[in-house]
Design an enzyme around this catalytic site. Structure first.
Site, mmCIF file in Angstrom:
data_model
loop_
_atom_site.group_PDB
_atom_site.id
_atom_site.type_symbol
_atom_site.label_atom_id
_atom_site.label_comp_id
_atom_site.label_asym_id
_atom_site.label_seq_id
_atom_site.Cartn_x
_atom_site.Cartn_y
_atom_site.Cartn_z
ATOM 1 N N HIS A 285 -9.832 8.257 3.669
ATOM 2 C CA HIS A 285 -9.466 7.136 4.546
ATOM 3 C C HIS A 285 -10.228 7.257 5.865
ATOM 4 O O HIS A 285 -10.333 8.337 6.420
ATOM 5 C CB HIS A 285 -7.963 7.163 4.853
ATOM 6 C CG HIS A 285 -7.104 6.780 3.684
ATOM 7 N ND1 HIS A 285 -6.004 7.503 3.311
ATOM 8 C CD2 HIS A 285 -7.172 5.741 2.832
ATOM 9 C CE1 HIS A 285 -5.431 6.929 2.266
ATOM 10 N NE2 HIS A 285 -6.120 5.855 1.956
ATOM 11 N N HIS B 234 -9.568 4.258 -3.077
ATOM 12 C CA HIS B 234 -9.035 4.234 -1.704
ATOM 13 C C HIS B 234 -10.097 4.715 -0.734
ATOM 14 O O HIS B 234 -10.941 5.531 -1.076
ATOM 15 C CB HIS B 234 -7.799 5.141 -1.583
ATOM 16 C CG HIS B 234 -6.557 4.471 -2.078
ATOM 17 N ND1 HIS B 234 -5.486 4.189 -1.267
ATOM 18 C CD2 HIS B 234 -6.242 4.006 -3.306
ATOM 19 C CE1 HIS B 234 -4.550 3.591 -1.982
ATOM 20 N NE2 HIS B 234 -4.980 3.466 -3.222
ATOM 21 N N GLU C 196 -4.428 8.083 7.476
ATOM 22 C CA GLU C 196 -4.109 6.671 7.492
ATOM 23 C C GLU C 196 -2.621 6.499 7.631
ATOM 24 O O GLU C 196 -1.853 7.241 7.032
ATOM 25 C CB GLU C 196 -4.589 5.962 6.212
ATOM 26 C CG GLU C 196 -4.427 4.444 6.323
ATOM 27 C CD GLU C 196 -4.867 3.708 5.071
ATOM 28 O OE1 GLU C 196 -5.882 3.019 5.143
ATOM 29 O OE2 GLU C 196 -4.203 3.837 4.044
ATOM 30 N N ASP D 187 0.841 -1.200 0.000
ATOM 31 C CA ASP D 187 0.000 0.000 0.000
ATOM 32 C C ASP D 187 0.883 1.261 0.000
ATOM 33 O O ASP D 187 2.111 1.164 -0.046
ATOM 34 C CB ASP D 187 -0.910 -0.082 1.240
ATOM 35 C CG ASP D 187 -2.185 0.727 1.112
ATOM 36 O OD1 ASP D 187 -2.448 1.280 0.032
ATOM 37 O OD2 ASP D 187 -2.933 0.797 2.106
ATOM 38 N N HIS D 188 0.244 2.415 0.097
ATOM 39 C CA HIS D 188 0.895 3.741 0.071
ATOM 40 C C HIS D 188 2.395 3.756 0.411
ATOM 41 O O HIS D 188 2.782 3.347 1.497
ATOM 42 C CB HIS D 188 0.230 4.686 1.082
ATOM 43 C CG HIS D 188 -1.175 5.020 0.742
ATOM 44 N ND1 HIS D 188 -1.508 6.094 -0.033
ATOM 45 C CD2 HIS D 188 -2.331 4.399 1.070
ATOM 46 C CE1 HIS D 188 -2.829 6.137 -0.159
ATOM 47 N NE2 HIS D 188 -3.355 5.119 0.493
HETATM 48 ZN ZN LIG Z 1 -5.233 4.532 0.642
#
Ligand SMILES: [Zn+2]
Length: 357
Positions: free
Chosen positions: A223, A261, A180, A107-108
């Protein structure tokens, strides 16, 4: 269109590209769930088995660190690198036992975290040299805080490295709101929460010839879960971007694979609309965290009198409490809660039962 038949195990390369194309064709998307250990990964695989649809298992930078154990120093991202590798190897080892196809993703990754993806990619290159396929299916780079050209230039470099491993890159254009993984975008400038079709075209031009990529475009998504009314979703941005690239570059319809997202807290109608515009992956974290924690809280509350000491409960002062204390009992309740929530997501996303394996 005939039902897509998939092999159990990790889906990578062209098979992944075909999987996303099929998703667009039949208007469905796959849930991508953040896991922080083998329990979450197993719960995700069980959801795939129950829903007869592939699942995307993803590890964030801090989730990877947690996977390795928060005991370890992470100053040079070494724990996050080790955790991402461990998570991927775990899923590779266990997916055939569940008999399900799975997409393995990270992820990110913001600019300051690039050493993490560098380390995981190096391990991926070693894995590819031995096995002829990548360790993970895809990585995400989130350079949305950088100017667009800088964002795309870094993404281009990484994608050319990853394309050699038959890997897919997920990029981010615009900013996902909310907070997040320690990144707080709660107060970000309003216009940045909405990607423009021109930016999407630019990404298509820079990355299209290099390799397979997906785009996390911002359409007001956030998020975390907030009270209704706080988030103004404009999924039509996705439709307009698809149409713009199709028109400008004379492609087939829906040339881009979009990622949603901040899926937690979205209504089934919002999800269905986004999917109809070419969203093929929806990230879900807060809702599955809740689904994991809630049954455990209930157990702890209901069995409180059995969890005060190893011996002695309402049934007698010397009665053993071993079966209540054993973490396998209550952790499995969390796993089952997470699986049930993911099966629900498969239904919302239109993926339930649309595959054969
Ligand atoms: Zn995300």
């Amino acid at each position: 269109m005939t039902t897509l038949k998939l092999k159990p195990g990790v889906v990578t390369g062209n098979a992944l590209k075909e999987l996303f194309a099929y998703c667009k064709e039949v208007k469905c998307a796959l849930p991508a769930v953040n896991v922080i250990g083998s329990n979450g990964a197993n719960a995700a695989l069980e959801a795939a088995r129950k829903a007869k649809a592939p699942v995307i298992v993803q590890l964030s930078q801090s989730g990877s660190q947690f996977y390795a154990g928060k005991f370890l120093d992470n100053g040079a991202q070494q724990a996050s690198i080790a955790g991402s590798i461990a998570g991927a190897l775990h899923v590779r080892a266990i997916a055939p036992a569940y008999g399900v196809p799975v997409v393995l993703h990270t992820d990110h990754c913001a600019a300051k975290l690039l050493p993490w993806v560098d380390g995981v990619l190096s391990a991926g290159e070693e894995y590819f040299a031995k096995n002829g396929e990548p360790l993970s299916s895809s990585h995400m780079l989130d350079l949305s805080e950088e100017p667009l050209d800088h964002n795309l230039e870094i993404c281009r470099k990484y994608l050319s490295r990853m394309a050699k491993l038959k890997m897919t890159l997920e990029i981010e254009l615009g900013v996902t709101g909310g907070e997040e993984d320690g990144v707080d975008n709660s107060n970000v400038e309003h216009s940045k929460l909405y990607t423009s079709p021109e930016d999407v075209l630019r990404a298509y031009d820079v990355l299209g010839a290099v390799g397979n990529f997906t785009v996390a475009a911002s359409f007001g998504n956030t998020h975390g879960v907030y009270a209704p009314g706080n988030v103004k979703l404009k999924p039509t941005i996705l439709r307009d971007s698809q149409d713009f690239v199709q028109k400008e570059r004379k492609t087939a319809a829906k040339p881009l694979d979009f990622v949603f997202h901040g899926g937690s807290g979205s209504t089934p109608e919002e999800i269905a609309e986004a999917v109809s515009y070419g969203v093929i992956k929806m990230n879900i974290d807060t809702d599955t965290q809740w689904a994991f924690t809630q049954p455990i809280k209930k157990f702890m509350d209901e069995k409180s009198a059995y969890l005060q000491s190893q011996l002695g409960n309402p049934e007698g002062p010397s009665k053993p409490n071993k079966k209540y204390i054993d973490p396998r009992g209550w952790i499995h309740l969390g796993e089952k809660g997470m699986t049930a929530r993911l099966v629900e997501a498969m239904k919302d996303l239109g993926a339930f039962g649309k595959f054969e394996f």
